[in-house]
Design a protein around this motif. Structure first.
Motif, PDB file in Angstrom:
ATOM      1  N   ARG A  45      10.359   5.285   2.566  1.00 25.69           N
ATOM      2  CA  ARG A  45      10.824   4.826   1.253  1.00 25.69           C
ATOM      3  C   ARG A  45      11.585   3.504   1.404  1.00 25.69           C
ATOM      4  NH1 ARG A  45      15.613   5.758  -1.749  1.00 25.69           N
ATOM      5  NH2 ARG A  45      15.316   6.145  -3.965  1.00 25.69           N
ATOM      6  N   ALA A  47      11.296   1.356   3.776  1.00 31.73           N
ATOM      7  CA  ALA A  47      10.397   0.277   4.203  1.00 31.73           C
ATOM      8  C   ALA A  47       9.774  -0.407   2.984  1.00 31.73           C
ATOM      9  CB  ALA A  47       9.308   0.833   5.117  1.00 31.73           C
ATOM     10  N   VAL A  48       9.248   0.397   2.058  1.00 35.75           N
ATOM     11  CA  VAL A  48       8.608  -0.199   0.871  1.00 35.75           C
ATOM     12  C   VAL A  48       9.656  -0.924   0.023  1.00 35.75           C
ATOM     13  CG1 VAL A  48       7.242   0.241  -1.197  1.00 35.75           C
ATOM     14  CG2 VAL A  48       6.789   1.536   0.892  1.00 35.75           C
ATOM     15  N   ARG A  49      10.822  -0.307  -0.087  1.00 34.39           N
ATOM     16  CA  ARG A  49      11.872  -0.949  -0.890  1.00 34.39           C
ATOM     17  C   ARG A  49      12.393  -2.235  -0.252  1.00 34.39           C
ATOM     18  NH1 ARG A  49      14.771   2.789  -4.887  1.00 34.39           N
ATOM     19  NH2 ARG A  49      13.015   4.104  -5.429  1.00 34.39           N
ATOM     20  N   SER A  50      12.163  -2.392   1.031  1.00 28.02           N
ATOM     21  CA  SER A  50      12.651  -3.605   1.701  1.00 28.02           C
ATOM     22  C   SER A  50      11.713  -4.789   1.471  1.00 28.02           C
ATOM     23  CB  SER A  50      12.768  -3.348   3.208  1.00 28.02           C
ATOM     24  OG  SER A  50      11.481  -3.411   3.813  1.00 28.02           O
ATOM     25  N   LEU A  51      10.513  -4.545   0.944  1.00 27.49           N
ATOM     26  CA  LEU A  51       9.600  -5.669   0.676  1.00 27.49           C
ATOM     27  C   LEU A  51      10.249  -6.572  -0.359  1.00 27.49           C
ATOM     28  CD1 LEU A  51       6.218  -3.706   0.398  1.00 27.49           C
ATOM     29  CD2 LEU A  51       6.811  -5.366   2.184  1.00 27.49           C
ATOM     30  N   PRO A  52      10.288  -7.887  -0.088  1.00 25.62           N
ATOM     31  CA  PRO A  52      10.942  -8.771  -1.052  1.00 25.62           C
ATOM     32  C   PRO A  52      10.154  -8.838  -2.360  1.00 25.62           C
ATOM     33  CG  PRO A  52       9.862 -10.045   0.666  1.00 25.62           C
ATOM     34  CD  PRO A  52       9.746  -8.598   1.065  1.00 25.62           C
ATOM     35  N   LEU A  53      10.877  -8.972  -3.485  1.00 22.36           N
ATOM     36  CA  LEU A  53      10.207  -9.219  -4.758  1.00 22.36           C
ATOM     37  C   LEU A  53       9.743 -10.667  -4.751  1.00 22.36           C
ATOM     38  CD1 LEU A  53      12.129  -7.690  -7.800  1.00 22.36           C
ATOM     39  CD2 LEU A  53       9.900  -7.041  -6.879  1.00 22.36           C
ATOM     40  N   VAL A  54       8.435 -10.857  -4.855  1.00 20.97           N
ATOM     41  CA  VAL A  54       7.876 -12.204  -4.833  1.00 20.97           C
ATOM     42  C   VAL A  54       8.131 -12.863  -6.188  1.00 20.97           C
ATOM     43  CG1 VAL A  54       5.742 -13.491  -4.474  1.00 20.97           C
ATOM     44  CG2 VAL A  54       6.086 -11.319  -3.310  1.00 20.97           C
ATOM     45  N   GLU A  55       8.449 -14.148  -6.173  1.00 15.99           N
ATOM     46  CA  GLU A  55       8.687 -14.879  -7.427  1.00 15.99           C
ATOM     47  C   GLU A  55       7.352 -15.125  -8.115  1.00 15.99           C
ATOM     48  OE1 GLU A  55      10.858 -15.520 -10.141  1.00 15.99           O
ATOM     49  OE2 GLU A  55      12.092 -15.483  -8.335  1.00 15.99           O
ATOM     50  N   VAL A  56       7.292 -14.865  -9.406  1.00  9.52           N
ATOM     51  CA  VAL A  56       6.038 -15.066 -10.130  1.00  9.52           C
ATOM     52  C   VAL A  56       5.887 -16.548 -10.475  1.00  9.52           C
ATOM     53  CG1 VAL A  56       7.149 -14.408 -12.312  1.00  9.52           C
ATOM     54  CG2 VAL A  56       4.676 -14.384 -12.153  1.00  9.52           C
TER      55      VAL A  56
ATOM     56  N   ARG B  19       7.783 -10.756 -13.675  1.00 12.47           N
ATOM     57  CA  ARG B  19       7.926 -10.711 -12.228  1.00 12.47           C
ATOM     58  C   ARG B  19       7.558  -9.329 -11.662  1.00 12.47           C
ATOM     59  NH1 ARG B  19      13.401 -11.731  -8.801  1.00 12.47           N
ATOM     60  NH2 ARG B  19      12.426 -12.406  -6.867  1.00 12.47           N
ATOM     61  N   TYR B  22       3.807  -8.895 -11.757  1.00 13.29           N
ATOM     62  CA  TYR B  22       3.222  -9.685 -10.672  1.00 13.29           C
ATOM     63  C   TYR B  22       3.373  -8.970  -9.326  1.00 13.29           C
ATOM     64  CZ  TYR B  22       2.317 -13.780  -7.719  1.00 13.29           C
ATOM     65  OH  TYR B  22       1.795 -14.644  -6.792  1.00 13.29           O
ATOM     66  N   ASN B  23       4.549  -8.443  -9.077  1.00 17.84           N
ATOM     67  CA  ASN B  23       4.792  -7.750  -7.805  1.00 17.84           C
ATOM     68  C   ASN B  23       4.013  -6.433  -7.704  1.00 17.84           C
ATOM     69  OD1 ASN B  23       7.051  -8.858  -5.788  1.00 17.84           O
ATOM     70  ND2 ASN B  23       7.397  -9.659  -7.853  1.00 17.84           N
ATOM     71  N   ARG B  27       1.570  -6.160  -4.520  1.00 17.47           N
ATOM     72  CA  ARG B  27       1.714  -5.118  -3.492  1.00 17.47           C
ATOM     73  C   ARG B  27       0.521  -4.165  -3.472  1.00 17.47           C
ATOM     74  NH1 ARG B  27       4.451  -7.694   0.028  1.00 17.47           N
ATOM     75  NH2 ARG B  27       6.476  -8.406  -0.718  1.00 17.47           N
ATOM     76  N   ILE B 113       4.212  -3.386   6.724  1.00 16.43           N
ATOM     77  CA  ILE B 113       4.395  -2.469   5.605  1.00 16.43           C
ATOM     78  C   ILE B 113       3.307  -2.707   4.557  1.00 16.43           C
ATOM     79  CG2 ILE B 113       5.947  -1.751   3.759  1.00 16.43           C
ATOM     80  CD1 ILE B 113       8.259  -2.804   5.626  1.00 16.43           C
ATOM     81  N   ASP B 132       8.685   2.612  -5.793  1.00 15.26           N
ATOM     82  CA  ASP B 132       9.574   1.899  -4.869  1.00 15.26           C
ATOM     83  C   ASP B 132       9.545   0.378  -4.994  1.00 15.26           C
ATOM     84  OD1 ASP B 132      10.646   4.211  -3.778  1.00 15.26           O
ATOM     85  OD2 ASP B 132       8.978   4.448  -2.384  1.00 15.26           O
ATOM     86  N   ARG B 160       4.190   8.610   0.961  1.00 13.91           N
ATOM     87  CA  ARG B 160       5.236   8.271   1.939  1.00 13.91           C
ATOM     88  C   ARG B 160       4.933   8.860   3.310  1.00 13.91           C
ATOM     89  NH1 ARG B 160      10.274   9.289  -2.112  1.00 13.91           N
ATOM     90  NH2 ARG B 160      10.239   7.250  -3.119  1.00 13.91           N
TER      91      ARG B 160
END
Ligand SMILES: [Zn+2]
Lengths: 139, 168
Positions: A45, A47-56, B19, B22-23, B27, B113, B132, B160
């Protein structure tokens, strides 16, 4: 013994009913296997939450280009005011939303608020309205 | 709650949710071009759909539109291979120019990931991303994917577990 299985993920997400919460707490006290699984699920959990939010890209949204409020113009608008007030306005000009609403440091520490100073349609009032309108902050 | 359609414009939706939409696509596909196309398609559908929007769960409504637009897009064309990650690294110059070890390590971690996510069957990947990455509640996910909440809970959990196996 019936192990917790998917209750563990729901537990991490705060999605358990009060009865389930009690059962999970009791079971975790005495079951190594479920404690280990909980740890692994928490890692996945996180790990996925650590992915940065990419700027649109702005073009994808089809919104007008951000407008930066020029300092000098803002100053002249307020020229008739007392000198002290004008001095303060210069300081805050860069964080004024285009509708003249001052943006507080709290707004700027907030991802929505931080965009306010750049987007002419994105005033603090508007953000609040949208948030309320969409029920984002409704409990 | 949105009482009438005039309470909110598609521009508001673009500013507040653009945003996240988009994400969501980025992902799910690992592909910025797909994500770009999806945002535009969703905003178009929101613009068309707002006049007939009835008060209810706005999040559920919006994410149902987003998901359907995404699935329509997947059906419409053969999906491009998800080779976006290396390209993206080149463009930002992070690979070609020297970077601190920690930065490189965190990029590789993100790449791993993302790759693991792309390995998951669609239903599981979608549930995990909505939970998530987008940050929806189980209830909102259930509305978005039009499945019972128990199904959502099970998909997130199994997703998960699969991720954990792939990430080692
Ligand atoms: Zn157990």
């Amino acid at each position: 013994m019936i192990h917790l299985g998917e209750l563990l993920s729901a537990h991490l997400d705060g999605e358990l009913s009060p009865a389930e919460r009690d059962r999970v707490a009791e079971h975790l006290e005495e079951c190594d296997r479920c404690r280990d699984e909980l740890e692994e699920l928490a890692a996945a959990r996180a790990a996925v939450r650590s992915l940065p939010l990419v700027e649109v890209p702005a073009a994808a949204l089809g919104l007008p280009e951000p407008v930066v409020v020029p300092l000098t113009r803002r100053k002249s608008v307020w020229a008739g005011m007392a000198a002290a007030a004008a001095a303060i306005s210069i300081v805050v000009a860069s964080v004024l939303a285009p509708d003249g609403t001052a943006v507080t440091p709290q707004d700027l520490s907030d991802p929505f608020g931080a965009r306010v100073s750049l987007d002419p349609g994105f005033t603090p009032t508007k953000v609040a309205q949208v948030r309320v309108a969409t029920g984002e902050f409704a409990e | 709650m949105v009482e009438t359609a005039s309470d909110i414009s598609w521009e508001d939706v673009a500013r507040v949710y653009g945003r996240k939409i988009y994400n969501f696509a980025y992902r799910l596909t690992g592909n910025p071009d797909d994500a770009h196309d999806l945002v535009q398609e969703v905003l178009l559908r929101v613009r068309r759909g707002l006049p007939t929007y009835r008060p209810g769960s706005f999040e559920g409504w919006l994410w149902r539109i987003t998901r359907n637009a995404f699935l329509d897009d997947v059906r419409r064309r053969k999906r491009r291979p998800t080779t976006a990650l290396p390209d993206e690294l080149d463009r930002t110059g992070l690979v070609s120019s020297p970077a601190p070890d920690e930065v490189l390590a965190s990029i590789r971690l993100g790449e791993d990931i993302q790759k693991a996510l792309l390995d998951l069957p669609y239903d599981f990947r979608e549930a995990v991303v909505l939970c998530d990455v987008v940050g929806l509640s189980y209830e909102e996910i259930a509305q978005a994917v039009e499945a019972p909440i128990g199904t959502v809970r099970s998909r997130i959990h199994r997703g998960r577990r699969m991720l954990r196996e792939r990430l080692g």
